[in-house]
Design a protein around this motif. Structure first.
Motif: not given
Length: 334
Positions: A39-45, A173-180, A198-204, A226-233
């Motif tokens: 929900a936080d990511e959805v609200a941010k975008f 550039e979506v996987i790092e913004h979703v839950n589960n 299927a083609v996926f891209s994300t950040i290592n 600031p806060g756009t990304h969360d490295h732990s995800t």
């Protein structure tokens, strides 16, 4: 720069010691308990939806990246799809193919896919993003047909249309913004038809990505807020591969298919050339001196490949040979 990188490396190494697990669900959806919605990511975008088509806004880097990732999608489709061997110069290689863009945002990727001939469905959990994507497409007469946007989650779409529905599913550039994240990948793969991609891209999740996407991009250069990304995800290639392997155990996965990871490559921004480029071992040392070719953004292609009849023959032959051997042993004992 080196001191900052070393400090970031120590900091990230401590953070990376904790295994990545599916995050807590923020709210439930009708598809079940394992919602992909953060929900936080959805609200941010959603709050930034008006900037999607501003090449000088916070999505400027995506505007620069889009031609590079579209060339990659075109190339892997021509190489690994049933259209393999087709003329590489064909103008609309996706003609007649049903393609899903998961996490479409303002429609940057969806519009490009449509221009390659695909019948495109773009979905996003943010209704504001979908409204912006729909508005922008309405400005171009060439996009009035075979391009539809919906505010729906991938799990709800799977429930609605059923498995094996699309020739290709993209989520960039979506996987790092979703839950589960593991269930998210499974749902995406379930929607792919046999012989589809299927083609996926994300950040290592590496010290390099922490330095460049958070310290530099957010706090020094201010390319994104600031806060756009969360490295732990962020998701490592091995984690994404494990999610794909686990998707083979989905109840929707065809028993006669395997999920084959056919390509994994890095994508990096080259500041001296002011462009993005798909990396390989021959270019990373000279053009991206910050780390290995997969240390930052990367893209992975998966093919849902039906088993060939010949795939089962070796096992059958082995069983037959063993049976004949047992018969000979029994006869020799008479």
């Amino acid at each position: 720069m080196l001191i900052s990188f070393q400090a970031a490396s120590r900091h990230v190494s401590r953070r990376m010691a904790v295994p990545l697990v599916s995050q807590a669900v923020k709210f439930s959806v009708s598809a079940g308990a394992y919602s992909s919605v953060n929900a936080d990511e959805v609200a941010k975008f959603a709050a930034a939806s008006h900037e999607w088509w501003d090449p000088k806004g916070q999505f400027g880097m995506l505007h620069m990246m889009n031609p590079v990732r579209m060339k990659y999608i075109r190339d892997v489709f021509l190489k690994y799809s049933p259209a393999a061997g087709a003329d590489p110069n064909v103008a609309r290689p996706l003609e007649g193919k049903k393609v899903l863009d998961v996490g479409c945002g303002g429609g940057l990727l969806s519009e490009s896919l449509r221009r390659l001939g695909a019948t495109v469905t773009g979905i996003d959990a943010s209704s504001e993003n979908v409204a912006m994507a729909t508005h922008h497409a309405s400005l171009d007469p060439m996009l009035q047909e075979n391009l539809a946007y919906r505010s729906i989650t991938v799990e709800n779409l799977l429930q609605e249309v059923g498995a094996s529905h699309f020739d290709m599913v993209c989520s960039l550039e979506v996987i790092e913004h979703v839950n589960n994240q593991d269930v998210f990948i499974q749902n995406c793969m379930d929607l792919v038809k046999p012989e589809g991609l299927a083609v996926f891209s994300t950040i290592n999740r590496t010290p390099t990505s922490y330095l460049l996407t958070i310290l530099m991009a957010e706090h020094v250069l201010r390319w994104v807020p600031p806060g756009t990304h969360d490295h732990s995800t962020y998701v490592t290639p091995s984690e994404l591969e494990s999610f794909v392997r686990a998707a083979e155990r989905s109840p929707h996965h065809p028993a006669n298919c395997s999920l084959d990871i056919v390509d994994t490559r890095g994508i990096a921004y080259l500041p001296l050339e002011n462009k993005w480029q798909v990396l390989d071992s021959s270019t990373v040392a000279s053009k991206f001196p910050f780390g290995g070719d997969l240390d930052m953004n990367y893209v992975m292609t998966v093919v849902k490949r039906p088993f060939k009849e010949s795939d089962a023959k070796p096992a059958e032959t082995d069983i037959g040979a063993a049976t004949m051997g047992l018969q000979r042993e029994s006869l020799s004992g008479l």
